[in-house]
Scaffold this motif. Structure first.
Motif, short mmCIF file in Angstrom:
data_model
loop_
_atom_site.label_atom_id
_atom_site.label_comp_id
_atom_site.label_asym_id
_atom_site.label_seq_id
_atom_site.Cartn_x
_atom_site.Cartn_y
_atom_site.Cartn_z
N UNK A 1 4.62 11.95 8.46
CA UNK A 1 5.14 12.91 7.49
C UNK A 1 4.25 14.14 7.51
N UNK A 2 4.85 15.28 7.79
CA UNK A 2 4.10 16.53 7.79
C UNK A 2 4.20 17.15 6.40
N UNK A 3 3.07 17.50 5.82
CA UNK A 3 3.04 18.15 4.52
C UNK A 3 2.34 19.49 4.66
N UNK A 4 2.40 20.29 3.59
CA UNK A 4 1.71 21.57 3.62
C UNK A 4 0.20 21.40 3.45
N UNK A 5 -0.25 20.14 3.30
CA UNK A 5 -1.68 19.89 3.16
C UNK A 5 -2.24 19.00 4.25
N UNK A 6 -1.39 18.50 5.15
CA UNK A 6 -1.85 17.60 6.18
C UNK A 6 -0.77 16.62 6.58
N UNK A 7 -1.15 15.54 7.23
CA UNK A 7 -0.20 14.56 7.75
C UNK A 7 -0.42 13.21 7.09
N UNK A 8 0.68 12.50 6.83
CA UNK A 8 0.65 11.15 6.26
C UNK A 8 1.35 10.22 7.24
N UNK A 9 0.76 9.05 7.47
CA UNK A 9 1.33 8.05 8.37
C UNK A 9 1.80 6.86 7.54
N UNK A 10 3.02 6.39 7.79
CA UNK A 10 3.57 5.29 6.99
C UNK A 10 4.55 4.48 7.80
N UNK B 1 0.87 -1.18 0.00
CA UNK B 1 0.00 0.00 0.00
C UNK B 1 0.91 1.23 0.00
N UNK B 2 0.93 1.97 -1.11
CA UNK B 2 1.92 3.03 -1.29
C UNK B 2 1.25 4.35 -1.65
N UNK B 3 1.74 5.43 -1.05
CA UNK B 3 1.34 6.78 -1.43
C UNK B 3 2.58 7.50 -1.95
N UNK B 4 2.42 8.23 -3.05
CA UNK B 4 3.52 8.96 -3.70
C UNK B 4 3.24 10.45 -3.56
N UNK B 5 4.17 11.17 -2.93
CA UNK B 5 4.00 12.59 -2.64
C UNK B 5 5.00 13.41 -3.44
N UNK B 6 4.52 14.43 -4.14
CA UNK B 6 5.37 15.25 -4.98
C UNK B 6 5.09 16.73 -4.73
N UNK B 7 6.14 17.51 -4.46
CA UNK B 7 5.98 18.93 -4.14
C UNK B 7 5.48 19.74 -5.33
N UNK C 1 1.68 18.64 -5.89
CA UNK C 1 1.60 19.91 -5.17
C UNK C 1 1.45 19.67 -3.66
N UNK C 2 2.15 18.65 -3.17
CA UNK C 2 2.11 18.30 -1.75
C UNK C 2 3.55 18.18 -1.26
N UNK C 3 4.02 19.21 -0.63
CA UNK C 3 5.41 19.26 -0.18
C UNK C 3 5.53 18.69 1.23
N UNK C 4 6.41 17.68 1.39
CA UNK C 4 6.69 17.13 2.71
C UNK C 4 7.72 18.02 3.38
N UNK C 5 7.39 18.49 4.58
CA UNK C 5 8.25 19.45 5.27
C UNK C 5 9.00 18.84 6.44
#
Length: 478
Positions: free
Chosen positions: A184-193, A23-29, A170-174
């Motif tokens: 993972x904190x992003x400019x749009x919310x939080x991701x747990x992995x 189960x994978x999520x791909x995050x790109x700024x 358009x989701x930057x991990x900060x």
């Protein structure tokens, strides 16, 4: 699990993992496959300059063989996917030539051919190349390739999403807060992995572990229309002023791509002058009718010339990193996907030790340190240079930019083709270093960490998380 960064390394890794049932999520700024990978020269080859003799002498024949095997496997993996999935990405087989123009360097080519053959690569020594350039000797690798990277990667993304993978542009991990699970904190919310792969070209997380071991460097690229077809193979000239060129198939015919004039980021001087020298090389050797595009490409080099692929630090279990491709990212991005899929899947991989980010550099690689250290000091000093304060902005013709200091503040001033002014902070938001103007790439570049910004101040490369602040200044030219 989460993969941060959607270039060839990130997309390959995410796709291979999803195909195995993860189960994978791909995050790109920004947008997928449009940044570093979108500006690549897209050579899919094991021919990485004069690398194999160096690897044998530095790492030993066993590890050099692993490097050759990894990149050869990646080439085969990409070719098989293109064939079996019928990917329309202009994937074209070609020979790759690494040539030298002077007889004095012929011995280096002979040693490189011998090294490559010892490692099992299909390499041969030739004294002539089928291209209109001066070449006294060359190493030829048959069965290499070039392609359209974005079209290839969009096909992989389709496979990724069909298997349940999720893509967020358009989701930057900060930030990454490690734990069980990681957050993972992003400019749009939080991701747990449970597992995280940092494939952002240069790691924004644990960056201090890499800032002294990786150096940003740039090359400048042009494309051109020619009278007749350009040479059909891949070419790279070894040396301090190297050039490479290849054909680019398009719907409107085949263009010529030429790159060269590599330099540490921020230390290139007038980058438009470097681009003009590349244009001169092109027009001197080929029947160029029109220069169609110009841009700058950037990559990071490790101290020992081998990328970092694996656990990001000895104390960050299940957080992985990919960086330091040294301009050979097409095969190494695929190597990263194959290697990390094994590591995350709990399988052994014979390449793991070679690419381990936490490896101790071989003693023989230490002779590279003085030059690398000198470049690092130069970049550090460039980034921390003390600008002289001035009351007015310097004269700038349309299309030019410059970093200046006005009323105590460092500013990046740019004048567009219509004569309108853009003003942004001239200090990198990541390292605090003073930026430089890259005329060829139309960007503000950080010599300390390689962060790059558009003329309006938006981040588009490097580890920087925040855009440059815009400034509303009244420009009075001196």
């Amino acid at each position: 699990m989460a993969v941060v960064g959607a270039g060839i390394a990130g997309i390959s890794t995410a796709t291979f993992l999803a195909e195995e049932g993860h189960d994978v999520v791909l995050l790109e700024a920004n947008q997928v496959a449009r940044q570093t990978t979108g500006h690549t020269t897209a050579k899919v080859t094991v021919a990485h300059g004069l690398i194999y003799d160096y690897l044998i002498n530095t790492f030993g024949e066993e590890k050099a063989r692993l490097y050759a095997d990894a990149n050869n496997t990646a080439l085969d993996e990409m070719a098989t996917r293109v064939d079996e999935q019928n990917i329309d990405c202009h994937f074209t087989r070609a020979s790759a030539y690494t040539y030298v123009p002077s007889a004095e360097k012929r011995k280096k080519v002979e040693k490189e051919v011998d090294a490559a053959q010892r490692l099992g690569l299909d390499a041969s020594f030739v004294t002539d190349v089928p291209a209109p350039v001066d070449a006294t000797a060359a190493i030829r690798y048959d069965g290499q390739a070039h392609f359209h990277p974005r079209k290839y990667l969009l096909s992989l993304l389709n496979s990724f999403e069909q298997r349940g993978g999720q893509v967020y542009e358009d989701t930057r991990v900060t930030d990454i807060q490690t734990g069980s699970p990681h957050r993972l904190q992003t400019d749009s919310g939080r991701v747990v992995a449970d597992d995280v792969v940092v494939a952002t070209h240069y790691p924004f997380y644990k960056r201090l572990l890499y800032s002294m071991r990786t150096l940003p460097g740039q090359e400048h690229i042009i494309t051109a229309n020619t009278d007749g077809e350009p040479p059909e193979d891949l070419y790279y000239s070894a040396g301090s002023q190297s050039h490479s060129f290849r054909p680019i198939p398009t719907d409107d015919g085949t263009m010529l791509l030429v790159e060269g004039r590599k330099h540490p980021t921020g230390l290139g001087g007038d980058t438009m002058d470097l681009t003009r020298k590349i244009e001169s090389f092109a027009t001197s050797n080929f029947p160029v009718e029109e220069i169609t595009y110009r841009w700058s490409a950037q990559d990071y080099m490790t101290m020992d010339r081998v990328p970092y692929i694996g656990t990001i630090s000895p104390f960050s279990e299940s957080v992985y990193v990919v960086t330091g491709f040294s301009a050979w990212g097409m095969t190494h991005g695929t190597v990263a996907g194959l290697l990390l899929a094994d590591l995350i899947g709990g399988r052994e991989n014979k390449w793991e030790q070679l690419y381990d980010p936490n490896r101790v550099p071989p003693m023989k690689s230490m002779k590279r340190l003085p030059k690398a250290g000198t470049n690092m000091i130069k970049q550090f000093l460039t980034g921390h240079r003390n600008l002289r304060d001035g009351e007015t902005a310097p004269y700038l013709p349309p299309g030019e930019g410059k970093v200046v200091k006005i009323d105590g503040e460092t500013l990046g001033l740019y004048r567009n083709d219509e004569g309108d002014w853009h003003a942004v902070s001239g200090t990198c938001t990541y390292s605090g270093c003073t930026l430089t103007w890259n005329a060829a790439g139309e960007s503000w570049d950080c010599p300390c960490d390689g962060s790059r910004y558009t003329v309006e101040g938006a981040v588009f490369d490097g580890p920087a998380q925040e855009d440059l602040q815009r400034r509303d200044v009244s420009v009075r030219q001196s």
